[in-house]
Write a protein that holds these residues in place. Structure first.
Motif, PDB file in Angstrom:
ATOM      1  N   MET A   5       0.837  -1.203   0.000  1.00 31.49           N
ATOM      2  CA  MET A   5       0.000   0.000   0.000  1.00 31.49           C
ATOM      3  C   MET A   5       0.873   1.253   0.000  1.00 31.49           C
ATOM      4  SD  MET A   5      -2.849   1.589  -0.055  1.00 31.49           S
ATOM      5  CE  MET A   5      -4.162   0.385   0.268  1.00 31.49           C
ATOM      6  N   ARG A   6       1.931   1.266   0.783  1.00 27.80           N
ATOM      7  CA  ARG A   6       2.824   2.420   0.807  1.00 27.80           C
ATOM      8  C   ARG A   6       3.412   2.683  -0.575  1.00 27.80           C
ATOM      9  NH1 ARG A   6       5.309   5.796   4.068  1.00 27.80           N
ATOM     10  NH2 ARG A   6       4.210   4.922   5.853  1.00 27.80           N
ATOM     11  N   GLU A   7       3.880   1.654  -1.235  1.00 28.32           N
ATOM     12  CA  GLU A   7       4.461   1.821  -2.571  1.00 28.32           C
ATOM     13  C   GLU A   7       3.412   2.290  -3.574  1.00 28.32           C
ATOM     14  OE1 GLU A   7       6.245  -1.945  -3.410  1.00 28.32           O
ATOM     15  OE2 GLU A   7       8.052  -1.518  -2.209  1.00 28.32           O
ATOM     16  N   ARG A   8       2.207   1.792  -3.400  1.00 31.68           N
ATOM     17  CA  ARG A   8       1.086   2.185  -4.277  1.00 31.68           C
ATOM     18  C   ARG A   8       0.815   3.685  -4.142  1.00 31.68           C
ATOM     19  NH1 ARG A   8      -4.557  -1.030  -3.265  1.00 31.68           N
ATOM     20  NH2 ARG A   8      -5.985   0.146  -4.640  1.00 31.68           N
ATOM     21  N   SER A 328     -12.498  11.643  -3.770  1.00 31.60           N
ATOM     22  CA  SER A 328     -12.248  10.225  -3.472  1.00 31.60           C
ATOM     23  C   SER A 328     -11.039  10.067  -2.559  1.00 31.60           C
ATOM     24  CB  SER A 328     -12.063   9.421  -4.763  1.00 31.60           C
ATOM     25  OG  SER A 328     -10.987   9.932  -5.539  1.00 31.60           O
ATOM     26  N   MET A 329      -9.997  10.870  -2.773  1.00 33.46           N
ATOM     27  CA  MET A 329      -8.840  10.810  -1.895  1.00 33.46           C
ATOM     28  C   MET A 329      -9.186  11.317  -0.496  1.00 33.46           C
ATOM     29  SD  MET A 329      -5.772   9.853  -1.363  1.00 33.46           S
ATOM     30  CE  MET A 329      -5.352   9.333  -3.048  1.00 33.46           C
ATOM     31  N   VAL A 338     -10.891   1.451   1.244  1.00 34.15           N
ATOM     32  CA  VAL A 338     -10.045   1.280   0.054  1.00 34.15           C
ATOM     33  C   VAL A 338     -10.850   1.395  -1.235  1.00 34.15           C
ATOM     34  CG1 VAL A 338      -8.463  -0.312  -1.122  1.00 34.15           C
ATOM     35  CG2 VAL A 338      -8.394  -0.102   1.361  1.00 34.15           C
ATOM     36  N   SER A 339     -12.153   1.203  -1.184  1.00 28.92           N
ATOM     37  CA  SER A 339     -12.949   1.317  -2.411  1.00 28.92           C
ATOM     38  C   SER A 339     -12.859   2.725  -2.994  1.00 28.92           C
ATOM     39  CB  SER A 339     -14.414   0.953  -2.146  1.00 28.92           C
ATOM     40  OG  SER A 339     -15.055   1.919  -1.326  1.00 28.92           O
ATOM     41  N   TYR A 340     -12.621   3.712  -2.144  1.00 25.91           N
ATOM     42  CA  TYR A 340     -12.484   5.083  -2.652  1.00 25.91           C
ATOM     43  C   TYR A 340     -11.096   5.320  -3.235  1.00 25.91           C
ATOM     44  CZ  TYR A 340     -17.005   5.840  -0.641  1.00 25.91           C
ATOM     45  OH  TYR A 340     -18.351   5.743  -0.378  1.00 25.91           O
ATOM     46  N   LEU A 341     -10.101   4.646  -2.741  1.00 25.84           N
ATOM     47  CA  LEU A 341      -8.794   4.678  -3.391  1.00 25.84           C
ATOM     48  C   LEU A 341      -8.910   4.057  -4.776  1.00 25.84           C
ATOM     49  CD1 LEU A 341      -5.738   5.141  -3.450  1.00 25.84           C
ATOM     50  CD2 LEU A 341      -5.459   2.943  -2.269  1.00 25.84           C
TER      51      LEU A 341
END
Length: 407
Positions: A5-8, A328-329, A338-341
């Motif tokens: 997640m961090r890398e994403r 969304s962010m 996470v669905s908003y990410l």
């Protein structure tokens, strides 16, 4: 937060930062008028000016944007001078002093008035520009200008004074009158800027009351959960006018922009209920507006699925996609859902493919439904300048930074 997640998130932030740098430099290099002051926004793909008429909205928006960049990233002289150039141009040329300090809509390159409009959005962008510049520099004159414009807008929006320009409503008021979503939502955004920089205790009370008034107006009159939408135009008592096309208009991008204005107000007031309703507004607008066939957000839809009157209803414009990315962010930051990410990433992928132009900088503004630019040689216009895109990029960069700093 796990490594994946961090890398994403770091990958998204890297792209956003690069795009912000490209966008800002595009306007500084090509748009600033070093002869007359202010900014030109009618620029082609390469940044060449194709019309020297100036949008007053864009003078205020540009002045706000470059001052806001100073607020976010630290003062850079080039940014501050760009902001001041637009502020000075507005003060010298864009205010109709004979009509109660109402502002023009367009002027010539030298600042001669061309067009006046009934709407008070020029005054709104003037207010946030002066307020933000005050926040960065402490220039007290700018704060007083912002306060005066803020009060003028309130009086006009609420019918406390007659419009000093003498321009009446668009329709014959004895036949039909109503409420427009743009008035409370834009005033809510103006309020958020002023109360961030204007720390006077009495003014803080005023801003809190006016913000709550805007929230209540939007929820009471425009938000229609039974129709799963937020309507642009309603009767004075909030009744939907479903027998006419104007009364059924939904602008999904506008609703999404409104949703994050409401979320900001909710976060400021620690109001979980308002935040939850704002998320519903986002959800409904995204679901109804996202084009299932071609991707991207449709510009206008009819709340009952009937024909829309606007010719451009199925176009894809840059700014509604900017609003999705902000909203969304913001929801992902505030809720961790996470669905908003994923909605953010869905929209970002579309923008990278269709709007972004890394060869010359900035974004195309206007696409056909299938995603091809309607004006591939255009990067700016009377309505498109250094505002929606750099605002989104700087806000998303900041929110990603907040999320990444948690762990």
């Amino acid at each position: 937060m796990d490594t994946a997640m961090r890398e994403r998130l770091e990958a998204h932030q890297k792209w956003i930062k690069e795009e912000l740098d490209i966008c800002v430099n595009f306007w500084l290099k090509n748009g600033m008028d070093h002869v007359n002051g202010g900014v030109y926004t009618c620029l082609d793909r390469k940044g060449e000016i194709y019309s020297t008429d100036k949008s007053v909205w864009m003078q205020g928006r540009c002045a706000w944007m470059f001052a806001y960049l100073c607020h976010q990233y630290g003062v850079k002289e080039e940014w501050l001078q760009a902001s001041k150039s637009c502020l000075d141009f507005m003060e010298a040329h864009c205010i109709n002093r004979e009509a109660g300090n109402r502002m023009y809509f367009t002027v010539t390159a030298e600042g001669k008035p061309l067009r006046q409009r009934r709407y008070c959005f020029s005054e709104g962008f003037y207010a946030i520009a002066n307020a933000e510049y005050y926040g960065v520099t402490g220039d007290a004159a700018c704060l007083e200008r912002a306060r005066a414009a803020y009060e003028l807008i309130y009086q006009l929006n609420n019918g406390l004074i007659q419009d000093p320009t003498g321009m009446g409503p668009k329709t014959i008021s004895t036949t039909r009158t109503g409420r427009a979503l743009a008035d409370p939502m834009i005033y809510l955004n103006i309020t958020s800027v002023l109360r961030r920089v204007d720390t006077d205790p009495e003014r803080q009370k005023l801003y809190a009351a006016r913000a709550q008034e805007c929230v209540e107006t939007i929820f009471q009159y425009h938000y229609k959960p039974e129709l799963k939408c937020t309507l642009e135009s309603v009767a004075p008592d909030g009744t939907p006018r479903l027998d006419v096309t104007e009364g059924r208009v939904v602008n999904p991008g506008h609703d999404i922009e409104c949703s994050w204005f409401l979320m900001e107000a909710a976060n400021y007031a620690h109001d979980a209920e308002t935040h939850a309703t704002a998320v519903k507004i986002f959800d409904q607008a995204f679901e109804a507006g996202w084009d299932k066939e071609y991707g991207g957000l449709l510009y206008f839809i009819d709340c009952l699925g009937k024909p829309t009157e606007a010719y451009e209803h199925d176009m894809k414009l840059w700014w509604p996609h900017d609003e999705i990315l902000i909203a969304s962010m913001m929801i992902f930051r505030d809720t961790g859902d996470v669905s908003y990410l994923e909605k953010f990433e869905q929209t970002l992928d579309y923008c990278k493919k269709h709007f972004s132009d890394r060869e010359y900088g900035e974004w195309y503004g206007y696409l056909r439904r299938d995603g091809l630019p309607t004006m591939p040689s255009t990067k700016g216009s009377t309505f498109k300048g250094p505002f929606h895109l750099p605002r989104m990029l700087s806000m998303v960069d900041n929110m990603l930074g907040q999320i990444l700093a948690r762990d």
